[in-house]
Scaffold this motif. Structure first.
Motif, PDB file in Angstrom:
ATOM      1  N   MET A 186       8.633  92.543  12.460  1.00 50.42           N
ATOM      2  CA  MET A 186       9.977  92.939  12.032  1.00 50.42           C
ATOM      3  C   MET A 186      10.903  91.718  12.087  1.00 50.42           C
ATOM      4  SD  MET A 186      12.394  95.942  13.571  1.00 50.42           S
ATOM      5  CE  MET A 186      13.987  96.298  12.827  1.00 50.42           C
ATOM      6  N   ALA A 187      11.631  91.493  11.027  1.00 46.29           N
ATOM      7  CA  ALA A 187      12.497  90.330  10.935  1.00 46.29           C
ATOM      8  C   ALA A 187      13.659  90.427  11.918  1.00 46.29           C
ATOM      9  CB  ALA A 187      13.028  90.186   9.515  1.00 46.29           C
ATOM     10  N   SER A 188      14.031  89.295  12.504  1.00 43.27           N
ATOM     11  CA  SER A 188      15.181  89.239  13.401  1.00 43.27           C
ATOM     12  C   SER A 188      16.466  89.166  12.592  1.00 43.27           C
ATOM     13  CB  SER A 188      15.069  88.013  14.309  1.00 43.27           C
ATOM     14  OG  SER A 188      15.177  86.830  13.538  1.00 43.27           O
ATOM     15  N   THR A 189      17.588  89.331  13.273  1.00 42.85           N
ATOM     16  CA  THR A 189      18.882  89.225  12.596  1.00 42.85           C
ATOM     17  C   THR A 189      19.052  87.849  11.953  1.00 42.85           C
ATOM     18  OG1 THR A 189      19.895  90.788  14.146  1.00 42.85           O
ATOM     19  CG2 THR A 189      21.382  89.337  12.902  1.00 42.85           C
ATOM     20  N   GLU A 236      19.133  84.316   7.156  1.00 42.48           N
ATOM     21  CA  GLU A 236      18.536  83.230   6.384  1.00 42.48           C
ATOM     22  C   GLU A 236      17.986  83.742   5.059  1.00 42.48           C
ATOM     23  OE1 GLU A 236      15.303  79.562   6.824  1.00 42.48           O
ATOM     24  OE2 GLU A 236      15.595  80.978   8.481  1.00 42.48           O
ATOM     25  N   GLY A 237      17.412  84.951   5.095  1.00 39.27           N
ATOM     26  CA  GLY A 237      16.873  85.553   3.878  1.00 39.27           C
ATOM     27  C   GLY A 237      17.947  85.882   2.858  1.00 39.27           C
ATOM     28  N   SER A 270       6.935  85.293   3.576  1.00 36.85           N
ATOM     29  CA  SER A 270       6.496  84.851   4.898  1.00 36.85           C
ATOM     30  C   SER A 270       5.884  85.974   5.712  1.00 36.85           C
ATOM     31  CB  SER A 270       7.683  84.266   5.674  1.00 36.85           C
ATOM     32  OG  SER A 270       8.639  85.279   5.959  1.00 36.85           O
ATOM     33  N   GLY A 271       6.116  87.224   5.262  1.00 36.13           N
ATOM     34  CA  GLY A 271       5.556  88.363   5.977  1.00 36.13           C
ATOM     35  C   GLY A 271       6.392  88.866   7.131  1.00 36.13           C
ATOM     36  N   VAL A 272       7.605  88.330   7.320  1.00 38.54           N
ATOM     37  CA  VAL A 272       8.408  88.773   8.457  1.00 38.54           C
ATOM     38  C   VAL A 272       9.130  90.099   8.182  1.00 38.54           C
ATOM     39  CG1 VAL A 272       8.742  86.413   9.278  1.00 38.54           C
ATOM     40  CG2 VAL A 272      10.462  87.444   7.765  1.00 38.54           C
ATOM     41  N   ALA A 273       9.207  90.495   6.913  1.00 34.89           N
ATOM     42  CA  ALA A 273       9.814  91.780   6.559  1.00 34.89           C
ATOM     43  C   ALA A 273       8.981  92.424   5.463  1.00 34.89           C
ATOM     44  CB  ALA A 273      11.257  91.599   6.092  1.00 34.89           C
ATOM     45  N   SER A 274       8.957  93.743   5.449  1.00 33.30           N
ATOM     46  CA  SER A 274       8.167  94.456   4.440  1.00 33.30           C
ATOM     47  C   SER A 274       8.879  94.434   3.093  1.00 33.30           C
ATOM     48  CB  SER A 274       7.957  95.902   4.867  1.00 33.30           C
ATOM     49  OG  SER A 274       9.179  96.623   4.812  1.00 33.30           O
ATOM     50  N   PRO A 275       8.123  94.480   2.002  1.00 34.05           N
ATOM     51  CA  PRO A 275       8.766  94.554   0.679  1.00 34.05           C
ATOM     52  C   PRO A 275       9.730  95.725   0.569  1.00 34.05           C
ATOM     53  CG  PRO A 275       6.439  94.056   0.452  1.00 34.05           C
ATOM     54  CD  PRO A 275       6.660  94.376   1.897  1.00 34.05           C
ATOM     55  N   ARG A 276       9.365  96.858   1.158  1.00 27.61           N
ATOM     56  CA  ARG A 276      10.219  98.045   1.091  1.00 27.61           C
ATOM     57  C   ARG A 276      11.569  97.803   1.756  1.00 27.61           C
ATOM     58  NH1 ARG A 276      11.330 102.614   4.193  1.00 27.61           N
ATOM     59  NH2 ARG A 276      11.668 104.528   2.978  1.00 27.61           N
ATOM     60  N   PHE A 333      15.159  97.713  -0.126  1.00 28.26           N
ATOM     61  CA  PHE A 333      16.230  98.607   0.323  1.00 28.26           C
ATOM     62  C   PHE A 333      17.512  97.813   0.580  1.00 28.26           C
ATOM     63  CE2 PHE A 333      18.619 100.909   3.598  1.00 28.26           C
ATOM     64  CZ  PHE A 333      18.707 102.173   3.022  1.00 28.26           C
ATOM     65  N   ALA A 334      17.381  96.614   1.170  1.00 32.94           N
ATOM     66  CA  ALA A 334      18.551  95.767   1.426  1.00 32.94           C
ATOM     67  C   ALA A 334      19.221  95.361   0.118  1.00 32.94           C
ATOM     68  CB  ALA A 334      18.131  94.532   2.223  1.00 32.94           C
TER      69      ALA A 334
END
Length: 289
Positions: free
Chosen positions: A1-4, A9-10, A81-87, A91-92
């Motif tokens: 799960m991606a951090s804040t 950065e994303g 990078s795989g730190v967050a899911s495509p879904r 959604f963001a």
């Protein structure tokens, strides 16, 4: 799960000047017509920021699921990078577009109903930049789209919702901001020429090649300073925009010197700083003039 921090950065904060600059300049153009309205400028800024963050997340999602970001030399990409899911990233993006839509609706109801159509056009354009089966950003039209969306539409839209009309000052100022915004993307795509070519992403930089992409960056950076001279017709204060020239020279330095990969990151940062400096100076000049 991606951090804040990774989500921030994303969101690609280096691109935020592309959203702030057109609102500054559009507000200055409105002020030159004695039509500046603070609350409308702030809502326009919300629309612009939400759109650019939304398109950044949408690009992250679309590039990530295509595998375009599997081999990168630049900053973090959430899906690639795989730190967050495509879904989650999708959604963001949708959430940001929703914020832009609601804020844009408020401006439309306070000025002209047909701006709803312009807003819808912007959101669709933001998604299909890298989304869908045939994304136009993969065909070399990215710089043109940035010029239109974050130059012409953003500046003239900001001027119109406040002053309820546009004029030649708004048009030439919009060209300047569009040139700056395109220069940011040119620097980004110059950095990614090799990896984009391998992944099948035929950006304008890939099509032009290294040498002519570097020339294009210089030409685009020169345009706003020509506009500053043109704007003297409205007010001699417009020459204050030349204060941004050192930032532009510094922004072009890595491009001019032949830098590659991560060494081009300062070009993105400094192009954005040049755009902000020019836009703030020009807003003040048009307001004073």
């Amino acid at each position: 799960m991606a951090s804040t921090a990774q989500w921030i950065e994303g969101a690609r904060p280096r691109t935020l000047p592309n959203a702030i600059a057109p609102v500054l300049v559009g507000t200055g153009a409105a002020a030159s017509l004695d039509g500046a309205v603070v609350w409308k400028a702030l809502v326009a800024l919300l629309v612009s920021l939400a759109l650019i963050i939304g398109v950044n997340f949408a690009n992250d999602y679309s590039d990530g699921i295509r595998g375009t970001d599997d081999e990168r030399v630049g900053p973090l990409r959430l899906v690639g990078s795989g730190v967050a899911s495509p879904r989650a990233v999708k959604f963001a993006a949708v959430g940001c577009f929703a914020v832009a839509a609601v804020a844009g609706l408020v401006l439309s109801l306070a000025s002209a109903w047909w701006l709803i159509l312009v807003g819808a056009f912007c959101i669709v354009g933001a998604w299909y930049y890298t989304g869908g089966k045939n994304p136009y950003g993969y065909s070399g039209f990215g710089e043109i789209s940035v010029f239109v969306y974050f130059g012409l539409i953003a500046v003239l839209g900001t001027q119109f919702v406040q002053a309820e009309r546009i004029d030649w000052v708004g048009v030439v100022a919009a060209v300047a901001v569009g040139a700056f915004s395109s220069a940011v993307l040119v620097a980004n795509n110059l950095r990614d020429i090799d990896t984009d070519a391998v992944s099948g992403k035929r950006t304008l930089a890939v099509r032009l090649g290294d040498r002519w992409t570097r020339v294009l960056h210089l030409v685009l950076l020169a345009v706003p300073f020509v506009v500053s001279v043109v704007l003297v017709v409205r007010t001699p204060w417009a020459l204050v925009g030349l204060v941004a020239l050192p930032f532009a020279v510094r922004a072009n330095a890595p491009v001019r010197s032949g830098s590659l990969g991560m060494a081009l990151i300062p070009a993105l940062r400094d192009t954005g700083l040049a755009m902000l400096a020019w836009s703030l100076a020009t807003m003040l000049a048009l307001t004073l003039g």
